[in-house]
Design a protein around this motif. Structure first.
Motif, mmCIF file in Angstrom:
data_model
loop_
_atom_site.group_PDB
_atom_site.id
_atom_site.type_symbol
_atom_site.label_atom_id
_atom_site.label_comp_id
_atom_site.label_asym_id
_atom_site.label_seq_id
_atom_site.Cartn_x
_atom_site.Cartn_y
_atom_site.Cartn_z
ATOM 1 N N GLU A 181 0.813 -1.229 0.000
ATOM 2 C CA GLU A 181 0.000 0.000 0.000
ATOM 3 C C GLU A 181 0.844 1.276 0.000
ATOM 4 O OE1 GLU A 181 -2.705 -0.177 3.279
ATOM 5 O OE2 GLU A 181 -3.952 -1.709 2.317
ATOM 6 N N LYS A 182 2.021 1.183 0.618
ATOM 7 C CA LYS A 182 2.900 2.365 0.618
ATOM 8 C C LYS A 182 3.413 2.620 -0.804
ATOM 9 C CE LYS A 182 4.644 1.607 5.302
ATOM 10 N NZ LYS A 182 5.850 1.480 6.144
ATOM 11 N N VAL A 183 3.805 1.528 -1.475
ATOM 12 C CA VAL A 183 4.296 1.648 -2.855
ATOM 13 C C VAL A 183 3.167 2.168 -3.745
ATOM 14 C CG1 VAL A 183 5.164 0.356 -4.842
ATOM 15 C CG2 VAL A 183 6.042 -0.148 -2.542
ATOM 16 N N GLN A 184 1.981 1.589 -3.607
ATOM 17 C CA GLN A 184 0.847 2.038 -4.430
ATOM 18 C C GLN A 184 0.552 3.518 -4.194
ATOM 19 O OE1 GLN A 184 -2.314 -0.659 -3.372
ATOM 20 N NE2 GLN A 184 -1.564 -2.309 -4.697
ATOM 21 N N GLY A 185 0.666 3.945 -2.933
ATOM 22 C CA GLY A 185 0.406 5.351 -2.595
ATOM 23 C C GLY A 185 1.358 6.288 -3.320
ATOM 24 N N VAL A 186 2.646 5.942 -3.314
ATOM 25 C CA VAL A 186 3.609 6.851 -3.953
ATOM 26 C C VAL A 186 3.563 6.703 -5.482
ATOM 27 C CG1 VAL A 186 5.051 6.994 -1.888
ATOM 28 C CG2 VAL A 186 5.662 5.361 -3.683
ATOM 29 N N GLN A 187 3.177 5.514 -5.980
ATOM 30 C CA GLN A 187 3.005 5.383 -7.444
ATOM 31 C C GLN A 187 1.897 6.326 -7.920
ATOM 32 O OE1 GLN A 187 2.367 1.105 -7.446
ATOM 33 N NE2 GLN A 187 4.287 0.729 -8.567
ATOM 34 N N ARG A 188 0.777 6.371 -7.181
ATOM 35 C CA ARG A 188 -0.316 7.282 -7.556
ATOM 36 C C ARG A 188 0.158 8.734 -7.520
ATOM 37 N NH1 ARG A 188 -3.488 3.720 -4.384
ATOM 38 N NH2 ARG A 188 -3.221 5.040 -2.546
ATOM 39 N N LEU A 189 0.934 9.053 -6.484
ATOM 40 C CA LEU A 189 1.441 10.433 -6.349
ATOM 41 C C LEU A 189 2.337 10.795 -7.530
ATOM 42 C CD1 LEU A 189 4.205 12.108 -5.094
ATOM 43 C CD2 LEU A 189 1.933 13.109 -4.946
ATOM 44 N N ASN A 190 3.272 9.899 -7.862
ATOM 45 C CA ASN A 190 4.230 10.195 -8.934
ATOM 46 C C ASN A 190 3.509 10.396 -10.263
ATOM 47 O OD1 ASN A 190 6.236 9.963 -7.016
ATOM 48 N ND2 ASN A 190 6.785 7.857 -7.562
ATOM 49 N N LYS A 191 2.459 9.604 -10.471
ATOM 50 C CA LYS A 191 1.638 9.723 -11.676
ATOM 51 C C LYS A 191 0.932 11.083 -11.710
ATOM 52 C CE LYS A 191 -0.312 7.607 -15.150
ATOM 53 N NZ LYS A 191 -0.578 6.432 -15.858
ATOM 54 N N LEU A 192 0.394 11.455 -10.553
ATOM 55 C CA LEU A 192 -0.285 12.751 -10.455
ATOM 56 C C LEU A 192 0.695 13.897 -10.770
ATOM 57 C CD1 LEU A 192 -2.735 14.523 -9.528
ATOM 58 C CD2 LEU A 192 -1.876 14.293 -7.199
ATOM 59 N N LEU A 193 1.915 13.778 -10.270
ATOM 60 C CA LEU A 193 2.923 14.815 -10.546
ATOM 61 C C LEU A 193 3.163 14.923 -12.048
ATOM 62 C CD1 LEU A 193 5.666 14.158 -7.823
ATOM 63 C CD2 LEU A 193 3.807 15.844 -7.761
ATOM 64 N N SER A 194 3.079 13.778 -12.744
ATOM 65 C CA SER A 194 3.399 13.768 -14.176
ATOM 66 C C SER A 194 2.301 14.406 -15.018
ATOM 67 C CB SER A 194 3.643 12.332 -14.644
ATOM 68 O OG SER A 194 2.405 11.662 -14.837
ATOM 69 N N ASN A 195 1.069 14.461 -14.504
ATOM 70 C CA ASN A 195 0.022 15.034 -15.361
ATOM 71 C C ASN A 195 -0.711 16.235 -14.764
ATOM 72 O OD1 ASN A 195 -1.735 13.694 -13.634
ATOM 73 N ND2 ASN A 195 -1.757 11.861 -14.918
ATOM 74 N N ASN A 196 -0.106 16.863 -13.759
ATOM 75 C CA ASN A 196 -0.688 18.094 -13.224
ATOM 76 C C ASN A 196 0.006 19.286 -13.866
ATOM 77 O OD1 ASN A 196 -1.220 20.417 -11.616
ATOM 78 N ND2 ASN A 196 -1.920 19.075 -9.970
ATOM 79 N N GLU A 197 -0.761 20.054 -14.633
ATOM 80 C CA GLU A 197 -0.165 21.164 -15.392
ATOM 81 C C GLU A 197 0.122 22.402 -14.556
ATOM 82 O OE1 GLU A 197 -2.814 21.744 -18.653
ATOM 83 O OE2 GLU A 197 -2.105 19.936 -19.682
ATOM 84 N N ASN A 198 -0.331 22.383 -13.296
ATOM 85 C CA ASN A 198 -0.135 23.564 -12.450
ATOM 86 C C ASN A 198 1.173 23.552 -11.676
ATOM 87 O OD1 ASN A 198 -2.708 24.522 -13.174
ATOM 88 N ND2 ASN A 198 -3.627 23.095 -11.705
ATOM 89 N N ILE A 199 1.942 22.486 -11.877
ATOM 90 C CA ILE A 199 3.199 22.383 -11.141
ATOM 91 C C ILE A 199 4.331 21.974 -12.076
ATOM 92 C CG2 ILE A 199 2.151 21.751 -8.916
ATOM 93 C CD1 ILE A 199 3.089 18.802 -9.799
ATOM 94 N N THR A 200 5.556 22.254 -11.634
ATOM 95 C CA THR A 200 6.753 21.755 -12.312
ATOM 96 C C THR A 200 7.459 20.859 -11.298
ATOM 97 O OG1 THR A 200 6.905 23.789 -13.592
ATOM 98 C CG2 THR A 200 8.902 22.431 -13.456
ATOM 99 N N ALA A 201 7.640 19.577 -11.658
ATOM 100 C CA ALA A 201 8.112 18.626 -10.647
ATOM 101 C C ALA A 201 9.222 17.724 -11.150
ATOM 102 C CB ALA A 201 6.941 17.758 -10.173
ATOM 103 N N THR A 202 10.026 17.247 -10.206
ATOM 104 C CA THR A 202 10.999 16.206 -10.510
ATOM 105 C C THR A 202 11.152 15.316 -9.278
ATOM 106 O OG1 THR A 202 13.197 15.762 -11.425
ATOM 107 C CG2 THR A 202 13.058 17.500 -9.781
ATOM 108 N N ILE A 203 11.906 14.234 -9.436
ATOM 109 C CA ILE A 203 12.191 13.353 -8.305
ATOM 110 C C ILE A 203 13.702 13.158 -8.241
ATOM 111 C CG2 ILE A 203 11.920 11.036 -7.333
ATOM 112 C CD1 ILE A 203 9.205 10.888 -8.829
ATOM 113 N N LEU A 204 14.267 13.357 -7.062
ATOM 114 C CA LEU A 204 15.688 13.087 -6.846
ATOM 115 C C LEU A 204 15.811 11.753 -6.138
ATOM 116 C CD1 LEU A 204 17.163 16.413 -5.392
ATOM 117 C CD2 LEU A 204 17.230 15.603 -7.754
ATOM 118 N N GLN A 205 16.617 10.839 -6.682
ATOM 119 C CA GLN A 205 16.887 9.600 -5.959
ATOM 120 C C GLN A 205 17.731 9.950 -4.744
ATOM 121 O OE1 GLN A 205 17.871 5.864 -7.985
ATOM 122 N NE2 GLN A 205 18.043 7.033 -9.872
#
Ligand code: SAH
Ligand code: DHB
Ligand code: MG
Length: 224
Positions: A181-205
């Motif tokens: 469930e933790k993985v699923q939660g962050v997968q949904r978040l990362n997807k949302l970041l990719s298609n929200n036009e109101n933000i500019t986002a990246t992920i740092l490992q």
């Protein structure tokens, strides 16, 4: 040449740029003593949060997930004299340990700890029409990360920086069939970041003293 491990290099960086004083060291010790999990950000990640605060001139900061106050202390130390942090924690015992650590750090006047579920407190804060936050650090439970992010947007203005911890989870985000469930939660978040036009986002490992993970960084776009 010997190849340095991520661990050694993390220490190299923190020795140079993020040395912990006795307050931060004692805060980490207090977690074991009080039976809290060792889920605090690392020293270098604490410094990273400070750098982001300085970059956006953060005077008002919101944190979800206080634990023992380790990240809160890093954040509060980067505030200007009249700055303020609200940190939300569901577990009253964690909140108590944090408040003691924050007091030891001499930061009680800058930090307001709210005890309750983030999903209950965030809508209340939105209703109260508080002033918008300059930076928001999301580090509470992972399943509702998209809900937290959407609330965070409502508490933001153009230019607000929203940072979310633990969005890579040792690479488990690559598994489309993960039942975690933790993985699923962050997968949904990362997807949302990719298609929200109101933000500019990246992920740092993030690698080093903690397990391989990642921090998402989103900036709310200017509207024009
Ligand atoms: N930010 C901290 C670590 C936070 S660990 C640091 O780096 O020092 C995650 C914390 O989120 C835990 O203390 C946990 O109790 C809290 N938490 C879990 N679910 C929550 C919820 N629904 N609302 C608020 N806090 C929650
Ligand atoms: C977990 C939570 C965290 O915030 C973190 O930084 C590391 C691990 C966890 O719940 O597993
Ligand atoms: Mg975390």
């Amino acid at each position: 040449m010997k190849t340095n491990s991520f661990l050694e290099i993390d220490h190299y960086i923190s020795d140079l740029l993020a040395p912990e004083d006795h307050i931060l060291k004692d805060t980490i010790k207090s977690l074991d003593a009080a039976g809290l999990p060792q889920h605090s950000v690392s020293a270098n990640q604490g410094k990273f949060l400070q750098v982001m605060m300085m970059a956006c001139n953060a005077k008002k900061v919101l944190e979800l997930g206080t634990l023992g106050g380790y990240s809160t202390i890093w954040l509060a130390r980067a505030l200007p004299i009249d700055g303020k942090i609200i940190t939300i924690e569901v577990d009253a015992h964690h909140g108590k340990v944090a408040q003691q650590n924050i007091k030891n750090a001499g930061l009680s006047d800058k930090v307001e700890t709210k005890i309750g579920k983030a999903l209950d407190l965030l809508p209340q804060m939105i209703k109260e029409k508080n002033e918008k936050f300059d930076m928001i650090f999301i580090d509470a439970d992972k399943p509702p990360y998209t809900e937290y992010f959407k609330y965070a947007l409502q508490l933001s203005r153009p230019g607000t920086i929203i940072i979310l911890d633990n969005v890579i989870r040792e690479g488990k985000v690559l598994d489309d069939n993960s039942q975690d469930e933790k993985v699923q939660g962050v997968q949904r978040l990362n997807k949302l970041l990719s298609n929200n036009e109101n933000i500019t986002a990246t992920i740092l490992q993030t690698v080093g003293v903690k397990e391989h993970d990642g921090m998402a960084i989103a900036v709310v776009n200017q509207t024009n």
